[in-house]
Design an enzyme around this catalytic site. Structure first.
Site, mmCIF file in Angstrom:
data_model
loop_
_atom_site.group_PDB
_atom_site.id
_atom_site.type_symbol
_atom_site.label_atom_id
_atom_site.label_comp_id
_atom_site.label_asym_id
_atom_site.label_seq_id
_atom_site.Cartn_x
_atom_site.Cartn_y
_atom_site.Cartn_z
ATOM 1 C CB THR A 152 -0.902 0.026 1.234
ATOM 2 O OG1 THR A 152 -1.648 -1.157 1.224
ATOM 3 C CG2 THR A 152 -1.831 1.234 1.217
ATOM 4 N NE ARG A 180 -9.321 -7.386 2.613
ATOM 5 C CZ ARG A 180 -8.412 -6.416 2.737
ATOM 6 N NH1 ARG A 180 -7.858 -5.897 1.670
ATOM 7 N NH2 ARG A 180 -8.048 -5.985 3.920
ATOM 8 N N GLY A 182 -10.828 -3.911 0.850
ATOM 9 C CA GLY A 182 -10.300 -3.394 2.118
ATOM 10 C C GLY A 182 -10.647 -1.927 2.333
ATOM 11 C CB THR A 203 -0.730 1.816 5.109
ATOM 12 O OG1 THR A 203 -0.223 0.483 4.937
ATOM 13 C CG2 THR A 203 0.230 2.556 6.033
HETATM 14 N N1 ASP Z 1 -4.745 -1.516 4.086
HETATM 15 C C1 ASP Z 1 -4.450 -2.438 3.030
HETATM 16 C C2 ASP Z 1 -5.589 -3.449 2.922
HETATM 17 O O1 ASP Z 1 -6.012 -3.989 3.888
HETATM 18 C C3 ASP Z 1 -3.163 -3.186 3.216
HETATM 19 C C4 ASP Z 1 -1.966 -2.342 3.573
HETATM 20 O O2 ASP Z 1 -2.086 -1.190 3.946
HETATM 21 O O3 ASP Z 1 -0.858 -2.857 3.447
HETATM 22 O O4 ASP Z 1 -6.042 -3.680 1.858
#
Ligand code: ASP
Length: 294
Positions: A152, A180, A182, A203
């Site tokens: 991310t 999924r 996020g 993130t």
């Molecule tokens: N927040 C991101 C997700 O869950 C993952 C990340 O920030 O690395 O999709």
């Protein structure tokens, strides 16, 4: 009439004199980053923050600057976004991104994007060219074919006009279920920008960030008078205490104050302000180098 004209001319001159110092602040993802990946992350965030700052120096908008910084990291395999995206349980890439303009609260977001390298650019096009705010899957692909080329990563910038924009892009969580979605494409969770307050990109554990509306929680604290650094720390810590998962966030206030905090082991970040690049990845680490703008 002439008085009127003189007034506007004066206002213009005064505004120019008090133009904001443009600032860009980025992150390259929070998590359990291994020692062997630290150098790649540092190199990547420095290249990306310079790419975004160049646009601001040339008088470009915060919106274009955050997109440029994120595109740079989407191109870089050191980050879980675009080219470096992790795979879902079926071994496919399904990317997500969002972008927000603080001037008018306009947004563009995409999710479950495949076959394009720059989901953030599709999100930007959704903001500028679509009557909708959030497109998913097949719809996002069709829109991209018409309009755009395509850990991310995130960027927050304030341009010399004092306008704020935020962009966040991800490949999601490793081994995620098919379909999924996020926090990253969700406005208020992964991304928020408001010229009257500031901007935030987050993130970390997506399911927790979206339950806690992490980006907007930070904005709310700042709206109620908390400074950027405290608001970022309080909201990230609050989320972790309540939901027992980790996250990180980067924040700029409307006056250019910086907030950086993460409850994960590491989070790479960088920003350029007053001719210096500041960067780090460990807790309480702030490295700095001179930055001579060309
Ligand atoms: N927040 C991101 C997700 O869950 C993952 C990340 O920030 O690395 O999709």
């Amino acid at each position: 009439m002439t008085y009127f004209k003189t007034f506007w001319t004066l206002l213009f001159i005064v505004k120019g004199y008090f133009a904001m110092e443009p600032i860009i602040l980025i992150h390259g993802g929070a998590g359990d980053i291994s020692d062997s990946r630290v150098k790649g992350k540092f190199d990547g965030v420095k290249i990306a923050v310079v790419a975004g700052h160049k646009i601001l120096e040339q008088g470009g908008s915060a919106l274009d600057a955050v997109e440029a910084a994120v595109v740079s990291m989407e191109n870089d395999e050191n980050f879980n976004a675009g080219y470096g995206s992790v795979l879902n349980l079926r071994g496919e890439v399904a990317m997500e991104a969002s972008i927000m303009r603080g001037e008018d609260l306009n947004v563009g977001a995409v999710t479950l994007v495949k076959d394009f390298s720059h989901p953030i650019s599709i999100a930007h096009k959704v903001l500028t060219d679509s009557p909708h705010s959030f497109l998913g899957g097949e719809g996002a692909k069709l829109f991209a074919l018409e309009k755009a080329g395509v850990g991310t990563v995130g960027a927050v910038a304030i341009d010399k006009h004092g306008h704020i924009a935020v962009a966040t892009s991800t490949g999601g969580m490793n081994g995620k279920a098919v379909g999924r979605i996020g926090d990253t494409p969700l406005i208020g969770s992964g991304t928020y920008a408001d010229d009257n307050v500031g901007g935030v990109s987050t993130t970390g554990h997506g399911e927790s960030i979206l339950k806690y509306c992490l980006a907007h929680s930070i904005i709310k604290l700042m709206e109620n008078g908390t400074d950027a650094a405290t608001a970022t720390r309080e909201a990230v810590t609050g989320m972790t205490d309540r939901l027992k998962n980790t996250a990180g966030a980067i924040t700029l206030s409307k006056s250019g104050d910086v907030g950086i905090f993460f409850s994960s082991k590491r989070m790479s970040w960088a920003y350029i302000k007053s001719n210096k690049i500041y960067y780090g990845i460990e807790h309480n680490q702030i490295l700095e180098e001179d930055y001579i703008s060309k």
